[in-house]
Design a protein around this motif. Structure first.
Motif, short mmCIF file in Angstrom:
data_model
loop_
_atom_site.label_atom_id
_atom_site.label_comp_id
_atom_site.label_asym_id
_atom_site.label_seq_id
_atom_site.Cartn_x
_atom_site.Cartn_y
_atom_site.Cartn_z
N TRP A 153 0.96 -1.07 0.07
CA TRP A 153 -0.17 -0.17 0.02
C TRP A 153 0.98 1.27 -0.02
O TRP A 153 0.38 2.30 -0.58
CB TRP A 153 -1.01 -0.11 1.05
N ILE A 154 1.95 1.30 0.62
CA ILE A 154 2.98 2.22 0.64
C ILE A 154 3.19 2.52 -0.91
O ILE A 154 3.56 3.69 -1.50
CB ILE A 154 4.18 1.99 1.53
N THR A 155 3.71 1.56 -1.56
CA THR A 155 4.08 1.44 -3.20
C THR A 155 2.89 2.28 -3.85
O THR A 155 3.09 3.35 -4.70
CB THR A 155 4.45 0.44 -3.72
N LEU A 156 1.57 2.00 -3.69
CA LEU A 156 0.42 2.35 -4.26
C LEU A 156 0.29 4.02 -3.91
O LEU A 156 -0.13 4.68 -5.14
CB LEU A 156 -0.72 1.40 -4.19
N VAL A 157 0.39 4.24 -2.82
CA VAL A 157 0.33 5.70 -2.35
C VAL A 157 1.24 6.53 -2.96
O VAL A 157 0.99 7.57 -3.41
CB VAL A 157 0.41 5.77 -0.66
N LEU A 158 2.73 5.99 -3.26
CA LEU A 158 3.56 6.78 -3.93
C LEU A 158 3.41 7.02 -5.43
O LEU A 158 3.57 8.06 -5.79
CB LEU A 158 4.96 6.32 -3.79
N ILE A 159 2.49 5.93 -5.89
CA ILE A 159 2.41 5.95 -7.29
C ILE A 159 0.95 7.06 -7.35
O ILE A 159 1.16 7.78 -8.33
CB ILE A 159 2.09 4.36 -7.82
N ALA A 160 0.30 6.83 -6.48
CA ALA A 160 -1.00 7.67 -6.61
C ALA A 160 -0.49 9.32 -6.47
O ALA A 160 -1.11 10.14 -7.25
CB ALA A 160 -1.88 7.30 -5.59
N ALA A 161 0.34 9.49 -5.62
CA ALA A 161 0.93 10.87 -5.62
C ALA A 161 1.67 11.32 -6.57
O ALA A 161 1.53 12.47 -7.04
CB ALA A 161 1.74 10.64 -4.24
N LEU A 162 2.62 10.44 -7.12
CA LEU A 162 2.97 10.75 -8.70
C LEU A 162 2.02 11.12 -9.67
O LEU A 162 2.12 12.29 -10.25
CB LEU A 162 3.89 9.62 -8.89
N GLY A 163 0.90 10.46 -9.74
CA GLY A 163 -0.04 10.66 -10.60
C GLY A 163 -1.01 12.13 -10.46
O GLY A 163 -1.06 12.75 -11.27
N ALA A 164 -1.05 12.36 -9.13
CA ALA A 164 -1.62 13.65 -8.65
C ALA A 164 -0.89 14.62 -9.03
O ALA A 164 -1.51 15.84 -9.29
CB ALA A 164 -1.75 13.53 -7.16
N VAL A 165 0.61 14.64 -8.97
CA VAL A 165 1.24 15.71 -9.39
C VAL A 165 1.12 16.16 -10.72
O VAL A 165 0.78 17.42 -11.06
CB VAL A 165 2.82 15.53 -9.17
N PHE A 166 1.23 15.03 -11.52
CA PHE A 166 0.92 15.30 -12.85
C PHE A 166 -0.59 15.76 -13.25
O PHE A 166 -0.84 16.48 -14.33
CB PHE A 166 1.20 13.99 -13.91
N LEU A 167 -1.76 15.10 -12.59
CA LEU A 167 -2.79 15.80 -12.82
C LEU A 167 -2.99 17.24 -12.38
O LEU A 167 -3.87 18.22 -13.07
CB LEU A 167 -3.83 15.10 -11.78
#
Length: 657
Positions: free
Chosen positions: A172-186
């Motif tokens: 879940w930490i990995t998924l949160v980091l990926i989601a945060a990365l996507g949020a930056v680009f959004l």
């Protein structure tokens, strides 16, 4: 010569009606040439950045591999990790670096080796080849995102100050980091280079401190070197055997060469000379070559010292799954010899740069996909917008993370496969480019490098076939979605604009003086007087063209049916008293429809076009249209017009006899 754009995008819906859609597709009309993020094409007024700053941008991908590369090398080569790393460094400096310096000169606008190879193969073969390479590129960049995030989560969980509830929570930490990365680009990716400079600078300084401490520790206790040598000689019969084994296992260390493809992708960000032109950006090429060379030399030094330090100072069992050095060998040394406080600072820096390495990879994907797929008609127009693509890539990254259970070691094979295929394609492209320029020595050298990369790739695939499997999934997915998109978009106008030369404009204006234009679609054959006389007679008889009025012959030839959207130039000609409009396009019916719409706009009257039915099975004609751009022209031209012009009263008339 007159020009009019005909393939206009539909008017956007009011933002108030569907605000989420307006936000999602924001800037769609601009995304064909620009994308936010480090790999985007800068605006015309952009002056670029110093090469060393851009090096930090690609360095978040390249240098961040220090977070996991020493551990992967230890698992792959064991006590021979330093020797295998030396082989890797030799291939980096004598193979990958010369290849990408050539790529930088041949493709100075960020297209990379894929664009170089695209020019080698014509027609559909070139398009399919590019799609396959895009599949491997997607593997490389996507696994960069997921592997880097997984390694970042490993650093977070293994930190001694991490709360107990984080232990075993890598997924879940990995998924949160990926989601945060996507949020930056959004939200919008800005000032990437400034962030990259800070992250890379801090990370490299911390690594220098850790490695200097490790070297000092080895110098103070040289017995660790003796222990290593005894262990190595006990496993292998002679130094020659060690070298042989190192040559065999070094393909597993291929992750240490990642970053070269992104190095050429960021070329548009490099500041050139004042005298640079688009055709000859000599300053940008020189700066990019400095970037590549400096990054390769720095990384080679870090790889060698880190391999020696981790091999000498870390027990072999700690590299395995569940060990304290698994996926975080240098962090292990930082905590072991510099204390938990410094180790925590090192962990935070490593987590940040690994996370930002995913940003670099995502920006690479956002640069590649809109550059090729919409241009081929193999992706819908919304893929030119950043935010829908970000959501698509994030969903894919979540899937890959779950499939690999957020395991760094499990993703190494897929990552190495993507990296090696891109390097193989780059070396092959450099070989062909040198051959075309009659640089025989360079062509021979690049050819040898190509063989080495081919061996490395094959060895890696044999030992770790999971990389090819995941790449195959990306390739199949891209091919299927691209084919479906091409079929779905086959009935678009597919003409960026229609241009009439002076003769064509005069013929059209003269004929328009007698009323609505009467256009006979003619497939050019002999192009003699008898052909035109017979064609006009039969069309007037079968389709009841009003007698006495002038007619225009429209002749379309297919330039390359694998192309999608092209610029259409109509040339006028008079032969045997016949007025002829000649044009080249990607598809006969689409080009005819585009020309008819432009004739309507030019004259102010709806034109009439006259066709003959074609003999043959409708399905075979549809296949011919999709592959060769012709087939049964009349009904397809009518369908293209129906989709392009919703108002029947303004739609050009199609007559078939």
């Amino acid at each position: 010569m007159t020009t009019t754009q005909v393939d206009k995008a539909p008017e956007p819906e009011p933002a108030a009606a569907r605000p989420w859609r307006a936000w999602l597709l924001e800037g769609l009309s601009e995304q064909s040439a620009r994308h936010p993020g480090p790999h985007g094409t800068p605006p015309a007024e952009h002056k670029g950045h110093r090469w060393w700053r851009v090096m930090c941008l690609t360095g978040v991908d390249y240098f961040s591999t220090l977070g996991y590369q020493p551990g992967i090398a230890a698992l792959a080569a064991g006590t021979l990790s330093p020797l295998a790393t030396l082989v890797l460094i030799a291939l980096t400096l004598l193979g990958a670096l010369p290849v990408y310096r050539r790529v930088a000169a041949e493709s100075p606008h960020g297209e990379g080796s894929i664009a170089m190879l695209e020019r080698l193969l014509p027609w559909w073969a070139g398009k399919l080849f590019v799609l396959v390479l895009l599949g491997f590129a997607a593997t490389d960049f996507m696994i960069t995102i997921t592997l880097s995030a997984a390694d970042a989560s490993a650093h977070a969980v293994e930190n001694p100050f991490a709360p107990s509830w984080m232990h075993g929570s890598n997924m879940w930490i990995t998924l949160v980091l990926i989601a945060a990365l996507g949020a930056v680009f959004l939200k919008g990716f800005r000032e990437a280079i400034d962030v990259a400079v800070v992250l890379v600078s801090v990370y490299l300084v911390l690594n220098v401190i850790v490695l200097a401490t490790a070297v000092w520790k080895v110098a103070a206790e040289p017995v660790v070197v003796d222990d290593w040598w005894h262990a190595a000689t006990a496993e292998h019969s002679s130094p020659l055997a060690m070298i042989g084994v190192a040559l065999l296992v070094f393909p597993r260390l291929a992750l240490g060469m990642s970053g070269f493809e992104t190095g050429v992708a960021v070329m548009p960000q490099v500041r050139g000379d004042a005298g640079d032109t688009y055709a000859k950006p000599a300053g940008r090429i020189r700066g990019t070559r400095r970037l590549l060379t400096t990054a390769a030399l720095m990384m080679s030094g870090f790889l060698l010292v880190s391999s020696l330090a981790t091999t000498f100072l870390i027990p072999a069992k700690e590299f395995g799954k569940g060990g304290e050095a698994n996926g975080r060998a240098l962090a292990y040394l930082a905590h072991q010899y510099l204390g938990e406080a410094f180790g925590t600072v090192y962990d935070v820096s490593t987590i940040a740069i690994l996370w930002f390495a995913g940003a670099s990879a995502l920006a690479g994907l956002l640069n590649l996909v809109p550059r090729y797929l919409p241009r081929y008609g193999m992706a819908p127009e919304w893929t030119r917008a950043v935010r829908p693509l970000v959501l698509l890539f994030m969903a894919t990254a979540f899937t890959v993370t779950v499939l690999f259970d957020a395991d760094v070691d499990a993703q190494g094979g897929a990552y190495a496969t993507g990296v090696l295929v891109l390097m193989l394609s780059a070396s092959f492209a450099a070989t062909i480019a040198a051959h075309h320029r009659h640089h025989r020595a360079a062509a021979a050298g690049f050819g040898f490098i190509t063989l080495v990369f081919a061996y490395t790739l094959v060895t890696n695939v044999i030992e770790r076939p999971d990389g090819l499997k995941i790449a195959s999934l990306f390739i199949v997915g891209i091919l299927l979605t691209s084919l479906a998109s091409r079929i779905h978009r086959a009935f678009e106008l597919r003409a960026a604009d229609v241009t009439f030369d002076d003769t064509a404009a005069r013929l059209i204006d003269d004929a328009a003086g007698s009323g609505p234009l009467r256009v006979i679609a003619n497939e050019p054959d002999e192009r003699d007087a008898d052909e035109y006389r017979t064609k006009e007679y039969t069309q007037r008889e079968e389709t009841h063209i009003p007698s006495g009025g002038p007619v225009l012959f429209l002749e379309v030839t297919v330039r390359d049916s694998s192309d999608f959207a092209t610029e259409v130039t109509v040339t006028g000609e008079e032969r045997y008293g016949v007025r002829i409009l000649r044009v080249q396009g990607a598809g006969v019916p689409n080009t005819i429809a585009a020309v008819l719409l432009q004739l309507r706009d030019r004259t102010g009257h709806v034109p009439h076009a006259y066709f003959n039915w074609t003999e043959g099975h409708p399905l075979s004609h549809l296949l011919r249209f999709l592959v060769f751009g012709d087939g049964e022209v009349a009904p397809v031209a009518r369908e293209v017009l129906r989709r392009a012009e919703p108002d029947p009263t303004r739609r050009p008339r199609i007559h078939v006899g």
